[in-house]
Design an enzyme around this catalytic site. Structure first.
Site, PDB file in Angstrom:
ATOM      1  N   GLU A  23       0.815  -1.211   0.000  1.00  0.00           N
ATOM      2  CA  GLU A  23       0.000   0.000   0.000  1.00  0.00           C
ATOM      3  C   GLU A  23       0.856   1.272   0.000  1.00  0.00           C
ATOM      4  O   GLU A  23       0.614   2.212   0.748  1.00  0.00           O
ATOM      5  CB  GLU A  23      -0.974  -0.019   1.187  1.00  0.00           C
ATOM      6  CG  GLU A  23      -1.921  -1.211   1.133  1.00  0.00           C
ATOM      7  CD  GLU A  23      -2.969  -1.259   2.229  1.00  0.00           C
ATOM      8  OE1 GLU A  23      -2.713  -0.731   3.320  1.00  0.00           O
ATOM      9  OE2 GLU A  23      -4.035  -1.838   1.985  1.00  0.00           O
ATOM     10  N   ASP A  64      -8.402  -9.010   4.265  1.00  0.00           N
ATOM     11  CA  ASP A  64      -8.167  -7.854   5.131  1.00  0.00           C
ATOM     12  C   ASP A  64      -9.196  -7.760   6.248  1.00  0.00           C
ATOM     13  O   ASP A  64     -10.051  -6.874   6.201  1.00  0.00           O
ATOM     14  CB  ASP A  64      -8.187  -6.576   4.264  1.00  0.00           C
ATOM     15  CG  ASP A  64      -7.560  -5.398   4.994  1.00  0.00           C
ATOM     16  OD1 ASP A  64      -7.054  -5.595   6.101  1.00  0.00           O
ATOM     17  OD2 ASP A  64      -7.589  -4.291   4.435  1.00  0.00           O
ATOM     18  N   GLU A  78     -12.435  -2.035  12.137  1.00  0.00           N
ATOM     19  CA  GLU A  78     -12.477  -1.385  10.826  1.00  0.00           C
ATOM     20  C   GLU A  78     -13.617  -1.906   9.956  1.00  0.00           C
ATOM     21  O   GLU A  78     -14.373  -1.124   9.379  1.00  0.00           O
ATOM     22  CB  GLU A  78     -11.133  -1.586  10.110  1.00  0.00           C
ATOM     23  CG  GLU A  78     -11.115  -1.012   8.703  1.00  0.00           C
ATOM     24  CD  GLU A  78      -9.776  -1.160   8.002  1.00  0.00           C
ATOM     25  OE1 GLU A  78      -8.842  -1.729   8.606  1.00  0.00           O
ATOM     26  OE2 GLU A  78      -9.665  -0.710   6.851  1.00  0.00           O
TER      27      GLU A  78
HETATM   28  C1  GCV Z   1      -2.374   0.630   8.328  1.00  0.00           C
HETATM   29  C2  GCV Z   1      -6.007  -2.070   5.644  1.00  0.00           C
HETATM   30  C3  GCV Z   1      -6.401  -0.755   6.262  1.00  0.00           C
HETATM   31  C4  GCV Z   1      -5.235   0.214   6.283  1.00  0.00           C
HETATM   32  C5  GCV Z   1      -4.068  -0.437   7.014  1.00  0.00           C
HETATM   33  C6  GCV Z   1      -3.725  -1.739   6.302  1.00  0.00           C
HETATM   34  C7  GCV Z   1      -2.594  -2.503   6.990  1.00  0.00           C
HETATM   35  O1  GCV Z   1      -5.769  -1.932   4.288  1.00  0.00           O
HETATM   36  O2  GCV Z   1      -7.503  -0.241   5.573  1.00  0.00           O
HETATM   37  O3  GCV Z   1      -5.652   1.389   6.910  1.00  0.00           O
HETATM   38  O4  GCV Z   1      -2.953   0.404   7.065  1.00  0.00           O
HETATM   39  O5  GCV Z   1      -4.858  -2.569   6.279  1.00  0.00           O
HETATM   40  O6  GCV Z   1      -2.914  -3.465   7.662  1.00  0.00           O
HETATM   41  O7  GCV Z   1      -1.449  -2.155   6.822  1.00  0.00           O
END
Ligand code: GCV
Length: 676
Positions: A289, A368, A396
């Site tokens: 990411e 995720d 989340e």
């Molecule tokens: C910290 C998901 C979340 C992100 C997070 C990522 C991760 O994609 O939406 O906010 O980033 O996981 O675990 O690194």
């Protein structure tokens, strides 16, 4: 060595902050008795002595509040806590003639023993005649029980101060710096010690420029955080940026095979441990990411992790290296790329190459943190690597602490799952002796710590399950209720169970069906948006068309993801006839008329579960209203507000998902209910 002095800076009750599972009343059974702390032998570290001093102040505080007394170790105490090198790990609890002795080799384990006795309350002393004496050894399943904070020092323009945080700002940072007053951080460490968590990573794994500097120029700020955690035996870890040699060190590269880069990391680690001798280690999100990583130099993740491992090894440090690596710039038209495959594709071939002090931290599912996913096959694919299981306490994708969702049962299912089938090891068996357990914290500077007061139960449950993954999660919830609502009358206890016991399943009922995942609003991930991610680069698709829905991940006709599992699961998941209903759409694209094991069609299942989900939430609201008067007004009101939002949101989910399926399939509800 002198007797431990009582730290003056422990604040046991913070104004305007809920005490969570450590209210004064929880200490009545211990605090009304005669307590003693054995005098330590020579040879402890300063950190160990600090924990002993904390323990002493715990005893003082409890007895002062409840009329007991702290007596000398030679005086016949009701509870004697003392250090004994004979206890290998954890603590030993002996009871004889109503007197209890807790012994442990190190002060932090002794502190855990103290909180165990607090949890047992009067039962620890077996006040009832005829109760048997005991001699028990309580050792944690794993030496590594850690919470990761996704807290930013600077407020991020999109993600805010705490990425995926739903409980206000950070308890560590404010206005671009570590808070001047860290008494709340010590109070947090106290809560963690009471459930056995003993490590936290203090900053977000997405490391921006300001946060990167915590490793170097602003190391003193980390030292302050570590100092605030230390009284309760909680060790600090830091998320670092793989690009730090360039961004902080001015080097031309961050190539892990470059000698200058390696030397830079060694020097950085030396400085960290010089300043914080009990520092835990680094957490790294690399090539994920947008975070930098070894791929930029044609290196793999073992090269990257081992370089850092070499730097921290002389200090006994650890590298938590995350396996959450996938292509987030995928073309949705390309059906051959499967995000679920990515972690295994990248990491399984590296098994055996990671250094001993590297822990490969694996999210529980291949995507995720969805409400329902299969367990990640990576956990079963790296027998020569220290893998850790990563869970997400922050909600989340499970209602963002606006919904009451008790995640203990979900985690328990994961921990007990057997990748090699009946008779084989569980996920807990794999992770516990290797990399242990890590989870993303759900705590912020909110008055109740977790926004939703009932979300405290998730933080509590993570700690307890990391200590003992075999615990019954309803019993864990009951512990939390007993401690948090002292003297909870029966109806309150029953109502909290009624609201939370099945709440994970309830959330699953009214959100994305049958394991297909996502269907959330892009970006913030709250509320329904069935096609929200369908034509995006993120790799999280459901492929609904007029005939059917789901992702074909079979070896025969799909992405081949089922082949990443060992037998028997590779075959169980491959065949839609044996694939469990709750994961059907994760593994298969099926017609809406496909009949599930439950005997109903996919589309009818969607309608039924979404109507039922809303009714269940309605029942939760009613259960709470019936007992709200039994808890303090502020809790009653906060839970009431959140449940009202939960009901509104469940209705929104129901109506959008049901309408979507009706419009796509053209198949009506057999029971003729309203779909829009
Ligand atoms: C910290 C998901 C979340 C992100 C997070 C990522 C991760 O994609 O939406 O906010 O980033 O996981 O675990 O690194």
């Amino acid at each position: 060595m002198p007797a431990p002095s009582v730290p003056s800076d422990i604040v046991f009750a913070l104004p305007d902050v809920h005490p969570a599972w450590l209210p004064d009343a929880a200490f009545r059974p211990v605090g009304s008795r005669r307590l003693a702390l054995g005098t330590p032998a020579d040879g402890g570290t300063p950190a160990a002595f600090e924990v002993l001093a904390t323990l002493r102040s715990e005893l003082d505080r409890a007895t002062a509040a409840h009329g007991g007394a702290v007596v000398g170790p030679q005086d016949a105490a009701d509870l004697l806590l003392h250090l004994s090198p004979a206890v290998p790990t954890g603590f030993r609890l002996e009871r004889s003639g109503g007197r209890v002795t807790v012994s442990a080799a190190d002060p932090t384990a002794l502190l855990h023993g103290w909180f165990h006795v607090v949890r047992l309350a009067d039962a620890a002393f077996a006040s009832r005649p005829g109760d048997p004496d005991v001699d028990e050894h309580h050792a944690p399943a794993s030496a590594l029980r850690m919470l990761d904070h996704w807290d930013n020092v600077d407020v991020h323009p999109v993600m805010g101060q705490v990425e995926r945080g739903y409980a206000g700002g950070s308890i560590f940072y404010d206005a671009g710096q570590v808070r001047p007053d860290l008494s709340r951080v010590t109070a947090y460490a106290r809560l963690l010690a009471a459930v056995g968590v003993d490590r936290i990573a203090v900053n977000n794994v997405n490391v921006a420029a300001r946060e990167a500097r915590l490793l170097t120029d602003d190391l003193d700020e980390v030292a302050r955080l570590a100092a605030a955690l230390r009284p309760y035996g909680v060790r600090a870890h830091l998320s670092v940026s793989f690009a730090a040699p360039m961004t902080l060190g001015g080097l031309a590269t961050s190539d892990p095979c470059d000698e200058d880069v390696r030397a830079w990391w060694r020097a950085a680690a030396d400085r960290v441990w010089a300043e914080i001798p009990d520092f835990g280690g680094f957490v790294v999100k690399a090539d994920s990411e947008g975070q930098p990583g070894p791929f930029a130099y044609g290196r793999d993740h073992a090269d990257g992790a081992n370089m850092l491992a070499e730097a921290v090894a002389p200090h006994g440090g650890l590298i938590h290296w995350r396996a959450f690596v996938y292509n987030h710039t995928q073309d949705w038209r390309d059906r051959s790329t499967d995000r679920a495959r990515a972690a295994h594709d990248h990491f399984a071939p590296l098994d055996g190459r990671f250094a001993d002090n590297v822990i490969v931290q694996v999210k529980h599912g291949p995507l995720d943190f969805q409400v329902r996913e299969p367990v990640s096959p990576v956990l079963a694919a790296m027998p020569r690597t220290r893998v850790a299981l990563e869970l997400q306490v922050t909600q989340e994708y499970t209602g963002q602490q606006r919904h009451a969702v008790y995640l203990g049962p979900a985690w328990s299912e994961i921990l007990r799952w057997r990748p090699w089938g009946d008779g084989g090891a569980t996920v807990a068996d794999v992770a516990a002796p290797a990399g242990g357990f890590a989870a993303v914290s759900n705590v912020g500077d909110d008055r109740f710590w977790t926004g939703h007061p009932l979300a405290q139960a998730n933080l509590y449950a993570f700690g307890r399950l990391a200590w003992d993954p075999t615990l019954d999660t309803a019993a864990v919830l009951d512990e939390w209720i007993t401690l948090t609502f002292p003297d909870a009358p029966g109806p309150l206890r029953e109502a909290v169970h009624a609201i939370l016991d099945e709440s994970w399943h309830t959330y699953e009922l009214h959100t994305a069906p049958l394991g297909v995942g996502f269907m959330v609003r892009p970006g913030h991930h709250y509320g329904p948006d069935v096609d929200g991610y369908e034509y995006t680069p993120w790799g999280t698709y459901h492929f609904a068309d007029r005939d059917g829905i789901g992702v074909d991940r079979t070896r025969a006709t799909g992405t081949g993801f089922t082949g990443q599992y060992p037998a028997p699961w590779r075959d169980v998941y491959e065949d839609r006839e044996t694939c469990p209903d709750e994961l059907l759409l994760f593994f298969h694209h099926v017609p809406y008329t496909h009949v599930l094991h439950s005997g109903t069609t996919v589309v009818q299942h969607v309608y039924d579960t979404h109507f039922e989900g809303v009714e269940r939430v309605r029942a939760m609201v009613e259960r709470w209203e019936a007992v709200a008067a039994l808890v303090p007004d502020d809790i009653a009101q906060r839970v009431r507000e959140r449940l009202a939002e939960q009901l509104r949101s469940a209705v929104e989910w129901r109506d959008q998902v049901n309408t979507y399926f009706l419009r796509k399939s053209g198949i009506g509800d057999l029971r003729g209910r309203t779909i829009h």
